[in-house]
Write a protein that holds these residues in place. Structure first.
Motif, PDB file in Angstrom:
ATOM      1  N   MET A 134     -52.031 -50.597  71.853  1.00  0.00           N
ATOM      2  CA  MET A 134     -50.364 -51.072  72.278  1.00  0.00           C
ATOM      3  C   MET A 134     -50.161 -51.678  73.705  1.00  0.00           C
ATOM      4  SD  MET A 134     -49.842 -50.556  68.983  1.00  0.00           S
ATOM      5  CE  MET A 134     -48.031 -51.274  69.100  1.00  0.00           C
ATOM      6  N   THR A 135     -51.008 -51.413  74.514  1.00  0.00           N
ATOM      7  CA  THR A 135     -50.661 -51.957  75.811  1.00  0.00           C
ATOM      8  C   THR A 135     -50.563 -53.686  75.706  1.00  0.00           C
ATOM      9  OG1 THR A 135     -52.224 -50.400  76.650  1.00  0.00           O
ATOM     10  CG2 THR A 135     -51.526 -52.257  78.002  1.00  0.00           C
ATOM     11  N   GLY A 136     -49.543 -54.108  76.264  1.00  0.00           N
ATOM     12  CA  GLY A 136     -49.014 -55.548  76.298  1.00  0.00           C
ATOM     13  C   GLY A 136     -48.340 -55.983  75.113  1.00  0.00           C
ATOM     14  N   ARG A 137     -48.120 -55.262  74.187  1.00  0.00           N
ATOM     15  CA  ARG A 137     -47.111 -55.748  73.142  1.00  0.00           C
ATOM     16  C   ARG A 137     -45.810 -55.087  73.092  1.00  0.00           C
ATOM     17  NH1 ARG A 137     -52.541 -55.158  70.704  1.00  0.00           N
ATOM     18  NH2 ARG A 137     -53.275 -56.961  70.052  1.00  0.00           N
ATOM     19  N   THR A 138     -44.873 -55.755  72.857  1.00  0.00           N
ATOM     20  CA  THR A 138     -43.573 -55.305  72.790  1.00  0.00           C
ATOM     21  C   THR A 138     -42.775 -55.914  71.633  1.00  0.00           C
ATOM     22  OG1 THR A 138     -42.606 -56.996  74.052  1.00  0.00           O
ATOM     23  CG2 THR A 138     -43.238 -55.221  75.545  1.00  0.00           C
ATOM     24  N   TYR A 139     -41.761 -54.954  70.937  1.00  0.00           N
ATOM     25  CA  TYR A 139     -41.254 -55.347  69.661  1.00  0.00           C
ATOM     26  C   TYR A 139     -39.637 -55.042  69.874  1.00  0.00           C
ATOM     27  CZ  TYR A 139     -46.071 -54.761  68.267  1.00  0.00           C
ATOM     28  OH  TYR A 139     -47.482 -54.727  67.994  1.00  0.00           O
ATOM     29  N   PHE A 140     -39.036 -55.989  69.999  1.00  0.00           N
ATOM     30  CA  PHE A 140     -37.676 -55.914  70.049  1.00  0.00           C
ATOM     31  C   PHE A 140     -36.870 -55.202  68.862  1.00  0.00           C
ATOM     32  CE2 PHE A 140     -32.968 -56.736  70.242  1.00  0.00           C
ATOM     33  CZ  PHE A 140     -32.758 -56.648  71.687  1.00  0.00           C
ATOM     34  N   ALA A 141     -36.110 -54.379  69.143  1.00  0.00           N
ATOM     35  CA  ALA A 141     -35.424 -53.607  68.046  1.00  0.00           C
ATOM     36  C   ALA A 141     -33.842 -53.653  68.185  1.00  0.00           C
ATOM     37  CB  ALA A 141     -35.903 -52.264  67.706  1.00  0.00           C
ATOM     38  N   PRO A 142     -33.003 -53.898  67.197  1.00  0.00           N
ATOM     39  CA  PRO A 142     -31.619 -53.690  67.614  1.00  0.00           C
ATOM     40  C   PRO A 142     -31.211 -52.155  67.645  1.00  0.00           C
ATOM     41  CG  PRO A 142     -31.898 -54.122  65.173  1.00  0.00           C
ATOM     42  CD  PRO A 142     -33.251 -54.232  65.857  1.00  0.00           C
ATOM     43  N   GLN A 143     -30.129 -51.970  68.595  1.00  0.00           N
ATOM     44  CA  GLN A 143     -29.591 -50.784  68.820  1.00  0.00           C
ATOM     45  C   GLN A 143     -28.402 -50.353  68.030  1.00  0.00           C
ATOM     46  OE1 GLN A 143     -31.789 -48.599  70.475  1.00  0.00           O
ATOM     47  NE2 GLN A 143     -33.380 -50.298  70.077  1.00  0.00           N
ATOM     48  N   GLY A 144     -27.681 -51.598  67.582  1.00  0.00           N
ATOM     49  CA  GLY A 144     -26.241 -51.083  67.151  1.00  0.00           C
ATOM     50  C   GLY A 144     -25.122 -51.152  68.547  1.00  0.00           C
ATOM     51  N   GLY A 145     -24.200 -50.723  68.067  1.00  0.00           N
ATOM     52  CA  GLY A 145     -23.059 -50.581  69.338  1.00  0.00           C
ATOM     53  C   GLY A 145     -22.137 -51.866  68.891  1.00  0.00           C
ATOM     54  N   LEU A 146     -21.206 -52.113  69.655  1.00  0.00           N
ATOM     55  CA  LEU A 146     -20.192 -53.147  69.570  1.00  0.00           C
ATOM     56  C   LEU A 146     -19.919 -53.600  70.949  1.00  0.00           C
ATOM     57  CD1 LEU A 146     -17.367 -51.853  67.152  1.00  0.00           C
ATOM     58  CD2 LEU A 146     -18.988 -53.829  66.659  1.00  0.00           C
ATOM     59  N   PRO A 147     -19.758 -54.902  71.055  1.00  0.00           N
ATOM     60  CA  PRO A 147     -19.227 -55.533  72.502  1.00  0.00           C
ATOM     61  C   PRO A 147     -18.029 -55.028  72.876  1.00  0.00           C
ATOM     62  CG  PRO A 147     -19.364 -57.212  70.650  1.00  0.00           C
ATOM     63  CD  PRO A 147     -19.918 -55.897  69.925  1.00  0.00           C
ATOM     64  N   PRO A 148     -17.941 -55.038  74.155  1.00  0.00           N
ATOM     65  CA  PRO A 148     -16.398 -54.961  74.606  1.00  0.00           C
ATOM     66  C   PRO A 148     -15.261 -55.862  74.115  1.00  0.00           C
ATOM     67  CG  PRO A 148     -17.614 -55.840  76.277  1.00  0.00           C
ATOM     68  CD  PRO A 148     -18.715 -55.620  75.208  1.00  0.00           C
ATOM     69  N   GLN A 149     -14.068 -55.292  74.153  1.00  0.00           N
ATOM     70  CA  GLN A 149     -13.019 -56.219  73.925  1.00  0.00           C
ATOM     71  C   GLN A 149     -12.775 -57.553  74.900  1.00  0.00           C
ATOM     72  OE1 GLN A 149     -10.369 -55.811  71.034  1.00  0.00           O
ATOM     73  NE2 GLN A 149     -12.257 -54.835  70.474  1.00  0.00           N
ATOM     74  N   THR A 150     -13.415 -57.422  76.088  1.00  0.00           N
ATOM     75  CA  THR A 150     -13.320 -58.265  76.902  1.00  0.00           C
ATOM     76  C   THR A 150     -14.161 -59.714  76.765  1.00  0.00           C
ATOM     77  OG1 THR A 150     -14.704 -57.144  78.393  1.00  0.00           O
ATOM     78  CG2 THR A 150     -12.224 -56.813  78.689  1.00  0.00           C
ATOM     79  N   ARG A 151     -15.071 -59.316  75.751  1.00  0.00           N
ATOM     80  CA  ARG A 151     -16.142 -60.386  75.735  1.00  0.00           C
ATOM     81  C   ARG A 151     -15.704 -61.732  74.970  1.00  0.00           C
ATOM     82  NH1 ARG A 151     -21.986 -58.464  73.858  1.00  0.00           N
ATOM     83  NH2 ARG A 151     -22.050 -57.577  75.952  1.00  0.00           N
ATOM     84  N   LEU A 152     -15.822 -62.747  75.425  1.00  0.00           N
ATOM     85  CA  LEU A 152     -15.568 -64.134  74.661  1.00  0.00           C
ATOM     86  C   LEU A 152     -16.525 -63.867  73.318  1.00  0.00           C
ATOM     87  CD1 LEU A 152     -15.774 -66.750  77.168  1.00  0.00           C
ATOM     88  CD2 LEU A 152     -13.763 -65.803  75.984  1.00  0.00           C
ATOM     89  N   HIS A 153     -15.927 -64.395  72.103  1.00  0.00           N
ATOM     90  CA  HIS A 153     -16.557 -64.295  70.908  1.00  0.00           C
ATOM     91  C   HIS A 153     -17.572 -65.291  70.747  1.00  0.00           C
ATOM     92  CE1 HIS A 153     -14.692 -67.370  68.446  1.00  0.00           C
ATOM     93  NE2 HIS A 153     -13.720 -67.314  69.134  1.00  0.00           N
ATOM     94  N   THR A 154     -17.596 -66.364  71.495  1.00  0.00           N
ATOM     95  CA  THR A 154     -18.433 -67.756  71.195  1.00  0.00           C
ATOM     96  C   THR A 154     -19.867 -66.888  71.443  1.00  0.00           C
ATOM     97  OG1 THR A 154     -16.608 -69.262  71.992  1.00  0.00           O
ATOM     98  CG2 THR A 154     -18.971 -69.913  72.013  1.00  0.00           C
ATOM     99  N   GLY A 155     -20.663 -67.558  70.509  1.00  0.00           N
ATOM    100  CA  GLY A 155     -22.139 -67.206  70.580  1.00  0.00           C
ATOM    101  C   GLY A 155     -23.142 -68.085  69.889  1.00  0.00           C
ATOM    102  N   ARG A 156     -24.218 -67.797  69.506  1.00  0.00           N
ATOM    103  CA  ARG A 156     -25.112 -68.455  69.165  1.00  0.00           C
ATOM    104  C   ARG A 156     -25.242 -68.866  67.571  1.00  0.00           C
ATOM    105  NH1 ARG A 156     -29.964 -67.105  70.506  1.00  0.00           N
ATOM    106  NH2 ARG A 156     -29.255 -64.949  71.414  1.00  0.00           N
TER     107      ARG A 156
END
Length: 275
Positions: free
Chosen positions: A1-23
């Motif tokens: 497995m060395t050198g391999r990474t696999y991104f996984a979502p963790q959940g949670g919610l962004p803070p109320q101060t964050r702008l909602h504009t995204g991609r």
């Protein structure tokens, strides 16, 4: 497995101060679901699953992509399902991002680690459980198997990416490679799930335009991806959903590898609904 990474979502919610504009974007030809969209509030519960939640990334939609659905499931320790698949004609591919997933088939159990891949044919009666101490997160591809008279349904199998050598694409000096878990000429399979890897600066040097639908989940790195008439930036944890014939290309941005998990439907005639 060395050198391999696999991104996984963790959940949670962004803070109320964050702008909602995204991609995030949904068009007639493609959709982009950025990793920041995969929060707690957009998860789904599923029948006969305990201690689990699902980010449903794609599902058949009339006039858009129609052959498959793709989930990321998060299963808590002790959770799982004895009745995971409700439809008898549906095949599955599982790919583990984090944790350890136990899958039982025909009385035999397999413990899938990160990078683990499983093909499960329709009506196979598989079950699954998280017997570990931490959550497990994995992709679940579901497709109604396209039966063909005279061609057998493929058998179940388990493998890990670490044990599969990537195939360099022709004339690329290895900067573009595909990890194939099944033989692409094997007509038993009506879908392929592969891992595509680009070295920094690698490109798809033309606008691919083809009948196959795609689901692309970025496992690692970042790139600029061409989708229909648009260039979009994508990074680890983002998901792209492409309907048939959507033009596509990319530039891998570096500084590390750009890698994604890719679904496409294959090896079947186009259905002629009106005749």
């Amino acid at each position: 497995m060395t050198g391999r990474t696999y991104f996984a979502p963790q959940g949670g919610l962004p803070p109320q101060t964050r702008l909602h504009t995204g991609r995030a974007v949904f068009t007639d030809a493609y959709a982009v679901i950025p990793k920041g969209v995969m929060s707690d509030i957009v998860t789904s519960a599923l029948p006969f699953w305990e201690g689990a939640r699902a980010w449903i990334l794609s599902r058949p939609l009339s006039g858009f992509a129609e052959t498959f659905s793709q989930y990321i499931l998060e299963v808590a320790p002790g959770g799982g399902s004895d009745r995971p698949e409700p439809e008898a004609d549906v095949e599955a591919v599982l790919f583990v991002l984090e944790g350890a997933l136990t899958v039982t088939l025909d009385g035999q159990s397999q413990v899938m680690q990160p990078g683990g891949f499983a093909f499960l044919p329709p009506a196979s009666g598989w079950t699954t459980r998280n017997d570990g101490a931490t959550p497990v997160r994995f992709h679940w591809f579901r497709k109604a198997y396209d039966f063909v008279d005279g061609i057998d349904v493929p058998d179940a199998f388990f493998v890990n990416e670490a044990d599969v050598a990537p195939h360099p694409m022709p004339d690329t000096d290895g900067v573009w490679a595909t990890t194939r878990f099944v033989d692409p000429t094997d007509m038993r399979y009506d879908m392929h799930v592969t891992i595509v890897t680009f070295e920094p600066g690698g490109v798809i040097p033309f606008e691919e335009t083809h009948v196959m639908e795609h689901g692309l989940y970025v496992l690692e790195g970042k790139a600029v991806y061409r989708l229909n008439q648009d260039w979009v930036e994508v990074e680890a944890g983002d998901y792209m959903w492409l309907r048939a014939f959507c033009p596509q290309a990319c530039y891998a941005g570096g500084p590390g590898k750009f890698r994604y998990l890719l679904y496409k439907d294959v090896n079947r005639h186009a259905k002629l609904a009106f005749r």
